[in-house]
Design a protein around this motif. Structure first.
Motif, PDB file in Angstrom:
ATOM      1  N   GLU A  30      15.642  23.768  13.134  1.00 27.17           N
ATOM      2  CA  GLU A  30      14.476  24.535  13.277  1.00 27.17           C
ATOM      3  C   GLU A  30      13.901  24.876  12.146  1.00 27.17           C
ATOM      4  N   ALA A  31      12.246  24.950  12.420  1.00 27.45           N
ATOM      5  CA  ALA A  31      11.375  25.369  11.214  1.00 27.45           C
ATOM      6  C   ALA A  31      11.134  24.061  10.278  1.00 27.45           C
ATOM      7  N   GLY A  32      10.989  24.316   9.064  1.00 26.02           N
ATOM      8  CA  GLY A  32      10.728  23.249   8.162  1.00 26.02           C
ATOM      9  C   GLY A  32       9.513  22.888   8.179  1.00 26.02           C
ATOM     10  N   GLY A  33       9.113  22.106   6.859  1.00 31.73           N
ATOM     11  CA  GLY A  33       7.779  21.548   6.651  1.00 31.73           C
ATOM     12  C   GLY A  33       8.012  20.204   5.622  1.00 31.73           C
ATOM     13  N   VAL A  34       6.801  20.013   5.321  1.00 37.10           N
ATOM     14  CA  VAL A  34       6.745  18.834   4.381  1.00 37.10           C
ATOM     15  C   VAL A  34       6.090  19.410   3.077  1.00 37.10           C
ATOM     16  N   LEU A  35       6.285  19.225   1.814  1.00 41.75           N
ATOM     17  CA  LEU A  35       5.529  19.432   0.566  1.00 41.75           C
ATOM     18  C   LEU A  35       5.168  18.211  -0.132  1.00 41.75           C
ATOM     19  N   LEU A  36       3.893  17.804  -0.135  1.00 39.09           N
ATOM     20  CA  LEU A  36       3.531  16.320  -0.738  1.00 39.09           C
ATOM     21  C   LEU A  36       2.489  16.570  -1.883  1.00 39.09           C
ATOM     22  N   GLY A  37       2.826  15.696  -2.767  1.00 37.16           N
ATOM     23  CA  GLY A  37       1.660  15.735  -3.920  1.00 37.16           C
ATOM     24  C   GLY A  37       1.002  14.314  -3.571  1.00 37.16           C
ATOM     25  N   ILE A  38      -0.294  14.315  -3.608  1.00 31.86           N
ATOM     26  CA  ILE A  38      -1.012  13.536  -3.149  1.00 31.86           C
ATOM     27  C   ILE A  38      -2.271  13.164  -4.284  1.00 31.86           C
ATOM     28  N   ASP A  39      -2.348  12.002  -4.862  1.00 31.03           N
ATOM     29  CA  ASP A  39      -3.451  11.745  -5.773  1.00 31.03           C
ATOM     30  C   ASP A  39      -4.641  11.446  -5.035  1.00 31.03           C
ATOM     31  N   LEU A  40      -5.871  11.971  -5.587  1.00 36.50           N
ATOM     32  CA  LEU A  40      -7.191  11.752  -5.001  1.00 36.50           C
ATOM     33  C   LEU A  40      -8.063  10.680  -5.614  1.00 36.50           C
ATOM     34  N   VAL A  41      -9.160  10.100  -4.924  1.00 37.12           N
ATOM     35  CA  VAL A  41     -10.083   9.302  -5.417  1.00 37.12           C
ATOM     36  C   VAL A  41     -10.825   9.857  -6.575  1.00 37.12           C
ATOM     37  N   LYS A  42     -11.059   9.156  -7.721  1.00 38.51           N
ATOM     38  CA  LYS A  42     -11.919   9.834  -8.676  1.00 38.51           C
ATOM     39  C   LYS A  42     -12.620   8.681  -9.409  1.00 38.51           C
ATOM     40  N   GLU A  43     -13.093   8.860 -10.515  1.00 38.84           N
ATOM     41  CA  GLU A  43     -13.920   7.801 -11.445  1.00 38.84           C
ATOM     42  C   GLU A  43     -13.126   6.801 -11.639  1.00 38.84           C
ATOM     43  N   ARG A  76       1.001 -21.322 -11.314  1.00 37.15           N
ATOM     44  CA  ARG A  76       0.041 -21.821 -12.057  1.00 37.15           C
ATOM     45  C   ARG A  76      -0.590 -20.567 -13.041  1.00 37.15           C
ATOM     46  N   GLN A  77      -0.995 -21.052 -14.330  1.00 40.85           N
ATOM     47  CA  GLN A  77      -1.698 -19.980 -15.142  1.00 40.85           C
ATOM     48  C   GLN A  77      -2.690 -19.032 -14.577  1.00 40.85           C
ATOM     49  N   GLY A  78      -2.460 -17.789 -14.612  1.00 39.03           N
ATOM     50  CA  GLY A  78      -3.544 -16.922 -14.036  1.00 39.03           C
ATOM     51  C   GLY A  78      -3.028 -16.305 -12.468  1.00 39.03           C
ATOM     52  N   GLU A  79      -2.013 -17.173 -11.919  1.00 38.86           N
ATOM     53  CA  GLU A  79      -1.677 -17.011 -10.739  1.00 38.86           C
ATOM     54  C   GLU A  79      -0.768 -15.276 -10.883  1.00 38.86           C
ATOM     55  N   ARG A  80      -0.845 -14.779  -9.716  1.00 38.64           N
ATOM     56  CA  ARG A  80      -0.217 -13.289  -9.709  1.00 38.64           C
ATOM     57  C   ARG A  80       1.000 -12.970  -8.846  1.00 38.64           C
ATOM     58  N   ILE A  81       1.753 -12.205  -9.274  1.00 40.40           N
ATOM     59  CA  ILE A  81       2.767 -11.492  -8.180  1.00 40.40           C
ATOM     60  C   ILE A  81       2.383  -9.956  -8.214  1.00 40.40           C
ATOM     61  N   HIS A  82       1.972  -9.756  -6.902  1.00 37.08           N
ATOM     62  CA  HIS A  82       1.495  -8.459  -6.688  1.00 37.08           C
ATOM     63  C   HIS A  82       2.754  -7.286  -6.531  1.00 37.08           C
ATOM     64  N   SER A  83       2.823  -6.611  -7.512  1.00 32.28           N
ATOM     65  CA  SER A  83       3.796  -5.867  -7.732  1.00 32.28           C
ATOM     66  C   SER A  83       3.833  -4.102  -7.313  1.00 32.28           C
ATOM     67  N   GLU A  84       2.434  -3.729  -7.093  1.00 27.28           N
ATOM     68  CA  GLU A  84       2.515  -2.410  -6.543  1.00 27.28           C
ATOM     69  C   GLU A  84       1.140  -2.076  -5.981  1.00 27.28           C
ATOM     70  N   ASN A  85       0.954  -0.939  -5.138  1.00 23.86           N
ATOM     71  CA  ASN A  85      -0.198  -0.477  -4.938  1.00 23.86           C
ATOM     72  C   ASN A  85       0.004   0.825  -4.871  1.00 23.86           C
ATOM     73  N   SER A  86      -1.305   1.611  -5.216  1.00 23.95           N
ATOM     74  CA  SER A  86      -0.939   3.119  -5.398  1.00 23.95           C
ATOM     75  C   SER A  86      -2.266   3.638  -4.743  1.00 23.95           C
ATOM     76  N   TYR A  87      -2.262   4.179  -3.496  1.00 25.34           N
ATOM     77  CA  TYR A  87      -3.420   4.452  -2.631  1.00 25.34           C
ATOM     78  C   TYR A  87      -3.979   5.674  -3.020  1.00 25.34           C
ATOM     79  N   LYS A  88      -5.201   5.927  -3.176  1.00 22.84           N
ATOM     80  CA  LYS A  88      -5.935   7.310  -3.787  1.00 22.84           C
ATOM     81  C   LYS A  88      -6.408   7.962  -2.508  1.00 22.84           C
ATOM     82  N   PHE A  89      -6.548   9.064  -2.114  1.00 21.64           N
ATOM     83  CA  PHE A  89      -6.842   9.670  -0.977  1.00 21.64           C
ATOM     84  C   PHE A  89      -8.199  10.580  -1.132  1.00 21.64           C
ATOM     85  N   THR A  90      -8.707  11.072   0.006  1.00 29.29           N
ATOM     86  CA  THR A  90      -9.650  12.108   0.040  1.00 29.29           C
ATOM     87  C   THR A  90      -8.987  13.187   0.833  1.00 29.29           C
ATOM     88  N   PRO A  91      -9.062  14.332   0.544  1.00 25.64           N
ATOM     89  CA  PRO A  91      -8.550  15.352   1.448  1.00 25.64           C
ATOM     90  C   PRO A  91      -8.725  15.351   2.778  1.00 25.64           C
TER      91      PRO A  91
END
Ligand code: AVI
Length: 313
Positions: A179-192, A266-281
């Motif tokens: 019964e009841a309950g909710g979520v409390l989330l920390g969200i990073d926002l788009v900026k410069e 090859r030199q310069g080839e990449r392994i993608h290790s993380e995305n960190s999405y930035k939101f608007t409210p």
């Protein structure tokens, strides 16, 4: 070609598949071995990495309003608890009836919770070591009443948008068990862009060490032979996709092998290790609605760099 060694172990299979895909990738969850968790703590103390201190500022400035909104006596489920410092900050005002920190980094979590038990002996605590990114099935010893899923630090941003939506839906489902309950989330926002770029490519090179340490962790898990010095850190904001991208870039042509697989980079080839999405409210509110939550209550820092959100189904 995969052999039995990689096929019969989900972790090794997942790593093998990611590393041999056309665009190689590893999941950011492999950052968090014991050293990686310590490096992440160091990142949080960097001048360039604003999310941790900005979120703490919001907690401090709005502590009373947050407590009044969330209510006392929740079953506080701390997702990706790490050193548990963020939740512990809220203990005096929230006085949870049970604290359930969950993290993938077992040793680190145990140590943190042992310290916390001494400081807050009146709060029952049950730590759980699990990868909650794929399932939120909790043991029956976790209270069902008045659950609070606490997911601070903008960790939701590490999921792709579709995965974030699924994850929010899983939390909503986890709440409706009781019964009841909710979520409390920390969200990073788009900026410069310059602020974002610096936060993920700091002058001391701590984020670089955090990213490159994943290769050592992968070596242990997969039996691979990555040489850390062959790889350099790349971390930058991609405005089109509204996300930070982290990659490991080969400094020279390298061949990496593991039991049942291998790859030439090859030199310069990449392994993608993380995305960190930035939101608007507004964008984040839409995502919450799609996941079946009502209008969120939001708190911001004065620069509107970060927000804390509380939502109920
Ligand atoms: C855990 N997570 C929210 C961090 C972030 O900002 O996306 C991980 C991190 N990666 C590099 N620095 C911090």
């Amino acid at each position: 070609m995969q052999d039995d060694w990689t096929e019969n172990c989900p972790i090794r299979g997942e790593l093998h598949d990611g590393l041999t895909a056309e665009t190689a990738s590893i999941s950011p969850k492999y950052f968090y071995d014991a050293l990686g968790s310590t490096l992440f703590e160091a990142i949080c103390a960097l001048p360039e990495y604003y999310p941790t201190r900005t979120e703490a500022q919001i907690f401090d400035q709005h502590a009373e309003d947050i407590a009044a909104t969330v209510g006392k006596g929740v079953t506080m489920i701390d997702l990706g608890a790490g050193n548990c410092a963020k939740a512990a900050r809220l203990f005096p005002s929230l006085q949870p009836r049970q604290y359930v920190p969950i993290d993938i980094s077992t040793e680190f979590l145990r140590e943190a919770v042992n310290g916390l038990r001494q400081k807050f002996p009146a709060i029952p605590m049950q730590e759980i070591a699990m990868d909650f990114s794929t399932s939120l099935q909790l043991p029956s010893t976790v209270g069902r009443e008045n659950r609070l899923f606490f997911y601070p630090g903008s960790s939701l941003g590490n999921f792709a948008p579709e995965e974030a939506l699924q994850f929010l839906r899983r939390m909503r489902h986890g709440l409706q068990l009781g019964e009841a309950g909710g979520v409390l989330l920390g969200i990073d926002l788009v900026k410069e862009k310059a602020v974002l770029d610096a936060a993920y490519d700091d002058a001391l090179g701590v984020t670089a060490a955090f990213n490159r340490n994943a290769l050592l962790h992968v070596n242990r898990l997969l039996g691979s032979d990555f040489v850390v010095d062959d790889w350099q850190h790349r971390g930058f904001f991609n405005p089109e996709l509204s996300r930070i991208e982290m990659h490991l870039e080969a400094r020279r042509d390298v061949t990496v092998t593991w039991c049942g697989g291998g790859r030439k980079f090859r030199q310069g080839e990449r392994i993608h290790s993380e995305n960190s999405y930035k939101f608007t409210p507004d964008g984040f509110n839409d995502l919450l609605r799609q996941a079946g939550f009502g209008q969120a209550k939001m708190w911001f820092d004065p620069q509107k760099w970060f927000m804390l959100c509380y939502a109920r189904p």
